[in-house]
Design a protein around this motif. Structure first.
Motif, PDB file in Angstrom:
ATOM      1  N   ARG A 328      10.897  -2.576 -32.853  1.00 20.04           N
ATOM      2  CA  ARG A 328      11.146  -3.987 -33.206  1.00 20.04           C
ATOM      3  C   ARG A 328      10.822  -4.900 -32.014  1.00 20.04           C
ATOM      4  N   ALA A 329      11.190  -4.446 -30.821  1.00 19.86           N
ATOM      5  CA  ALA A 329      10.875  -5.246 -29.624  1.00 19.86           C
ATOM      6  C   ALA A 329       9.359  -5.311 -29.411  1.00 19.86           C
ATOM      7  N   ASN A 330       8.690  -4.164 -29.619  1.00 16.70           N
ATOM      8  CA  ASN A 330       7.246  -4.104 -29.448  1.00 16.70           C
ATOM      9  C   ASN A 330       6.540  -5.015 -30.476  1.00 16.70           C
ATOM     10  N   LEU A 331       7.042  -5.014 -31.709  1.00 15.84           N
ATOM     11  CA  LEU A 331       6.448  -5.866 -32.755  1.00 15.84           C
ATOM     12  C   LEU A 331       6.731  -7.348 -32.472  1.00 15.84           C
ATOM     13  N   THR A 332       7.935  -7.628 -31.996  1.00 15.47           N
ATOM     14  CA  THR A 332       8.282  -9.025 -31.683  1.00 15.47           C
ATOM     15  C   THR A 332       7.364  -9.541 -30.581  1.00 15.47           C
ATOM     16  N   ALA A 333       7.160  -8.712 -29.556  1.00 14.76           N
ATOM     17  CA  ALA A 333       6.256  -9.103 -28.471  1.00 14.76           C
ATOM     18  C   ALA A 333       4.844  -9.331 -29.022  1.00 14.76           C
ATOM     19  N   THR A 334       4.424  -8.466 -29.941  1.00 16.18           N
ATOM     20  CA  THR A 334       3.078  -8.597 -30.528  1.00 16.18           C
ATOM     21  C   THR A 334       2.928  -9.958 -31.218  1.00 16.18           C
ATOM     22  N   VAL A 335       3.929 -10.329 -31.991  1.00 13.51           N
ATOM     23  CA  VAL A 335       3.890 -11.628 -32.674  1.00 13.51           C
ATOM     24  C   VAL A 335       3.712 -12.755 -31.652  1.00 13.51           C
ATOM     25  N   LEU A 336       4.328 -12.579 -30.481  1.00  8.81           N
ATOM     26  CA  LEU A 336       4.300 -13.631 -29.455  1.00  8.81           C
ATOM     27  C   LEU A 336       3.087 -13.512 -28.520  1.00  8.81           C
ATOM     28  N   GLY A 337       2.212 -12.542 -28.787  1.00 11.58           N
ATOM     29  CA  GLY A 337       1.017 -12.369 -27.940  1.00 11.58           C
ATOM     30  C   GLY A 337       1.335 -11.715 -26.604  1.00 11.58           C
ATOM     31  N   ILE A 338       2.451 -10.994 -26.555  1.00 10.86           N
ATOM     32  CA  ILE A 338       2.893 -10.373 -25.302  1.00 10.86           C
ATOM     33  C   ILE A 338       2.688  -8.855 -25.382  1.00 10.86           C
ATOM     34  N   SER A 339       2.184  -8.288 -24.290  1.00 12.31           N
ATOM     35  CA  SER A 339       1.894  -6.851 -24.258  1.00 12.31           C
ATOM     36  C   SER A 339       3.098  -6.068 -23.755  1.00 12.31           C
ATOM     37  N   MET A 340       3.108  -4.777 -24.082  1.00 12.83           N
ATOM     38  CA  MET A 340       4.239  -3.919 -23.693  1.00 12.83           C
ATOM     39  C   MET A 340       3.727  -2.506 -23.414  1.00 12.83           C
ATOM     40  N   GLN A 341       4.302  -1.891 -22.387  1.00 15.63           N
ATOM     41  CA  GLN A 341       3.997  -0.479 -22.110  1.00 15.63           C
ATOM     42  C   GLN A 341       5.264   0.232 -21.637  1.00 15.63           C
ATOM     43  N   PRO A 342       5.669   1.275 -22.327  1.00 22.53           N
ATOM     44  CA  PRO A 342       6.817   2.042 -21.831  1.00 22.53           C
ATOM     45  C   PRO A 342       6.496   2.697 -20.493  1.00 22.53           C
ATOM     46  N   HIS A 343       7.518   2.856 -19.677  1.00 28.58           N
ATOM     47  CA  HIS A 343       7.421   3.619 -18.420  1.00 28.58           C
ATOM     48  C   HIS A 343       8.560   4.619 -18.457  1.00 28.58           C
ATOM     49  N   SER A 344       8.316   5.773 -19.025  1.00 32.92           N
ATOM     50  CA  SER A 344       9.423   6.668 -19.381  1.00 32.92           C
ATOM     51  C   SER A 344       9.812   7.661 -18.304  1.00 32.92           C
ATOM     52  N   GLN A 345       8.984   7.779 -17.275  1.00 33.06           N
ATOM     53  CA  GLN A 345       9.147   8.918 -16.360  1.00 33.06           C
ATOM     54  C   GLN A 345      10.553   9.003 -15.748  1.00 33.06           C
ATOM     55  N   LEU A 371      20.051   5.380 -20.659  1.00 36.06           N
ATOM     56  CA  LEU A 371      18.867   4.523 -20.824  1.00 36.06           C
ATOM     57  C   LEU A 371      17.866   5.300 -21.677  1.00 36.06           C
ATOM     58  N   GLN A 372      17.535   4.739 -22.823  1.00 40.22           N
ATOM     59  CA  GLN A 372      16.624   5.443 -23.745  1.00 40.22           C
ATOM     60  C   GLN A 372      15.177   5.011 -23.563  1.00 40.22           C
ATOM     61  N   MET A 373      14.961   3.763 -23.246  1.00 45.67           N
ATOM     62  CA  MET A 373      13.587   3.272 -23.063  1.00 45.67           C
ATOM     63  C   MET A 373      13.547   2.278 -21.915  1.00 45.67           C
ATOM     64  N   LEU A 374      12.433   2.309 -21.198  1.00 47.73           N
ATOM     65  CA  LEU A 374      12.112   1.293 -20.192  1.00 47.73           C
ATOM     66  C   LEU A 374      10.657   0.915 -20.452  1.00 47.73           C
ATOM     67  N   ALA A 375      10.382  -0.371 -20.506  1.00 43.59           N
ATOM     68  CA  ALA A 375       8.985  -0.791 -20.716  1.00 43.59           C
ATOM     69  C   ALA A 375       8.718  -2.056 -19.934  1.00 43.59           C
ATOM     70  N   ARG A 376       7.499  -2.180 -19.460  1.00 43.43           N
ATOM     71  CA  ARG A 376       7.124  -3.443 -18.802  1.00 43.43           C
ATOM     72  C   ARG A 376       6.524  -4.351 -19.854  1.00 43.43           C
ATOM     73  N   ILE A 377       6.688  -5.645 -19.672  1.00 44.03           N
ATOM     74  CA  ILE A 377       6.082  -6.596 -20.598  1.00 44.03           C
ATOM     75  C   ILE A 377       5.331  -7.665 -19.812  1.00 44.03           C
ATOM     76  N   GLY A 378       4.340  -8.245 -20.435  1.00 40.36           N
ATOM     77  CA  GLY A 378       3.529  -9.251 -19.752  1.00 40.36           C
ATOM     78  C   GLY A 378       2.281  -9.549 -20.562  1.00 40.36           C
ATOM     79  N   TYR A 379       1.299 -10.122 -19.891  1.00 36.97           N
ATOM     80  CA  TYR A 379       0.060 -10.463 -20.581  1.00 36.97           C
ATOM     81  C   TYR A 379      -1.061  -9.539 -20.124  1.00 36.97           C
ATOM     82  N   GLY A 380      -1.411  -8.580 -20.979  1.00 43.91           N
ATOM     83  CA  GLY A 380      -2.509  -7.668 -20.681  1.00 43.91           C
ATOM     84  C   GLY A 380      -3.776  -8.142 -21.372  1.00 43.91           C
ATOM     85  N   THR A 381      -4.824  -7.309 -21.293  1.00 43.99           N
ATOM     86  CA  THR A 381      -6.034  -7.634 -22.053  1.00 43.99           C
ATOM     87  C   THR A 381      -6.055  -6.776 -23.318  1.00 43.99           C
TER      88      THR A 381
END
Ligand SMILES: Cc1cc2nc3c(=O)[nH]c(=O)nc-3n(C[C@H](O)[C@H](O)[C@H](O)COP(=O)(O)O)c2cc1C
Length: 398
Positions: A328-345, A371-381
């Motif tokens: 849901r967070a990933n889809l919400t970001a998509t609607v807003l034109g914002i990129s997301m990448q999990p960093h799970s290590q 902590l179940q998920m960690l992801a960075r968000i921002g403006y990618g290409t």
């Protein structure tokens, strides 16, 4: 033409975006050959068959179950293993199983992340069903579950009930555009507070979803994330699991459209001349290994903010809930034109990661939380969609 070809590589999990200049020196001769007339070949390297599920979703199946499933298979999931297997009972009833040879025993020893991916699947299923006027009744782990390992028992029974009062979810519009974005994020662009708030509020309520954009948290998460990437890459069995799942070049990707795809003409040439191979990527002494670290570094270093998802319990149901909220967070970001990448290590539960796991929990989890998920968000290409197995291959008729 070479530049265009290089742009194509952005869908890969492990491409040498940063290392391109170094790499070009190594294969200078090859790039000249390409420039001299391999344009036709270059144009054919996109793994189109492996991307078909993204264009077929919602278009091929008339019955409500397959129609919703055709969207659900586009869910994010760790290492793109696509562990879902659906036992179809009828056009409105099905049981979801996990295909047990698609687990990640080295980096996900308790199948926690695989379960999160199944949660993403169920959430997209529900959103897609609502779009065509059905309420998805999802009974999670109806026969119980084991916290240490997933087993042959059902992940969920699913029933579709026609319901004219069913509210559509605005996130539906983002399903086909959602991506995991592994490009350098533009740190000169600030994310509007209202957008951060929308992502922060996107969950269903059972999971703590928090967007962190203060400088201290961002710096700390970048540092922990990078240390964790180094631990994973330099622990041979853990890194070996990823390397074993690499699909290099169009033919491999189309034959097995899952795992970590290294596609595009640039990487295919690198593979054909023996520079980027599973062996070289597994070998800490190789140039390809060093360049893959060069590639990963800016992915840790560029983030407009981070998002964490935390649960009070760490049982199977909370892991499914974490998946539902992550997508849901990933889809919400998509609607807003914002990129997301999990960093799970740093969230992974194996010995070599213990210290970083403790550190990230001490700093960012509340008392007793996981902590179940960690992801960075921002403006990618923009990146192309990741490969998927066709829906038919994920269905067993009951
Ligand atoms: C639980 C979970 C953990 C993930 N961890 C990572 C990660 O550490 N790094 C990363 O680049 N992608 C990660 N991903 C994203 C998957 O690799 C991605 O969803 C998959 O390759 C399919 O690509 P797509 O999301 O673009 O459809 C994760 C996804 C899930 C659900």
């Amino acid at each position: 033409m070479w530049i265009n070809a290089a742009v194509d590589i952005q869908g890969s999990e492990l491409v040498m975006q940063r290392g391109r200049r170094k790499f070009l020196k190594v294969i200078g001769g090859t790039s000249v050959i390409l420039a001299a007339g391999a344009g036709g070949w270059v144009a054919t390297r996109a793994p189109e068959r492996a991307r078909l599920p993204w264009t077929e979703a919602g278009r091929v199946y008339a019955d409500p179950m397959r129609n919703a499933l055709s969207y659900a298979i586009l869910a994010p999931n760790p290492h793109n293993r696509q562990p879902w297997l659906v036992d179809l009972k009828s056009d409105t009833e099905a049981t979801l199983f996990c295909q047990l040879n698609r687990l990640l025993p080295e980096t996900d020893p308790f199948n926690r992340q695989i379960t999160i991916g199944l949660g993403c699947f169920l959430e997209i299923f529900g959103i897609a069903a609502a779009e065509s006027g059905y309420r998805a009744e999802i009974d999670i782990f109806p026969e119980g579950s084991n916290a240490r390992t997933l087993d042959a028992r059902a992940i969920a029974h699913i029933r579709l009930v026609e319901d004219t009062t069913q509210k559509k979810d605005p996130l539906f519009t983002a399903i086909l555009n959602r991506r995991t974005n592994r490009t350098v994020f533009d740190e000169t662009r600030n994310i509007a507070q209202s957008d951060l708030d929308a992502i922060d509020r996107s969950g269903r309520g059972a999971v703590r979803v928090s967007v962190l954009n203060d400088a201290r948290s961002i710096a700390s998460l970048k540092e922990i994330g990078w240390q964790a990437s180094l631990v994973e890459t330099k622990t041979p069995e853990k890194h070996g699991e990823s390397v074993g799942l690499m699909r290099i070049g169009k033919d491999e990707i189309e034959k097995a459209p899952d795992g970590i795809s290294l596609g595009g003409p640039f990487l295919e040439v690198a593979n054909r001349i023996g520079y980027v191979t599973r062996e070289s990527l597994a070998d800490p002494a190789s140039g390809a290994f060093a360049e893959s670290l060069d590639y990963m570094r800016p992915l840790n270093e560029t983030a407009g903010a981070f998002i964490i998802l935390a649960t009070a319990e760490n049982n199977r149901v909370s892991q499914i809930e974490a998946g539902r909220d992550y997508v849901r967070a990933n889809l919400t970001a998509t609607v807003l034109g914002i990129s997301m990448q999990p960093h799970s290590q740093a969230l992974q539960e194996y010995n070599e990661m213990k210290d970083l796991y403790r550190r990230i929990h001490a700093a960012f989890a509340e008392e007793g939380e996981t902590l179940q998920m960690l992801a960075r968000i921002g403006y990618g290409t923009a990146v192309p969609p990741a490969p998927r197995w066709a829906l038919d291959t994920r269905i067993v008729a009951g």
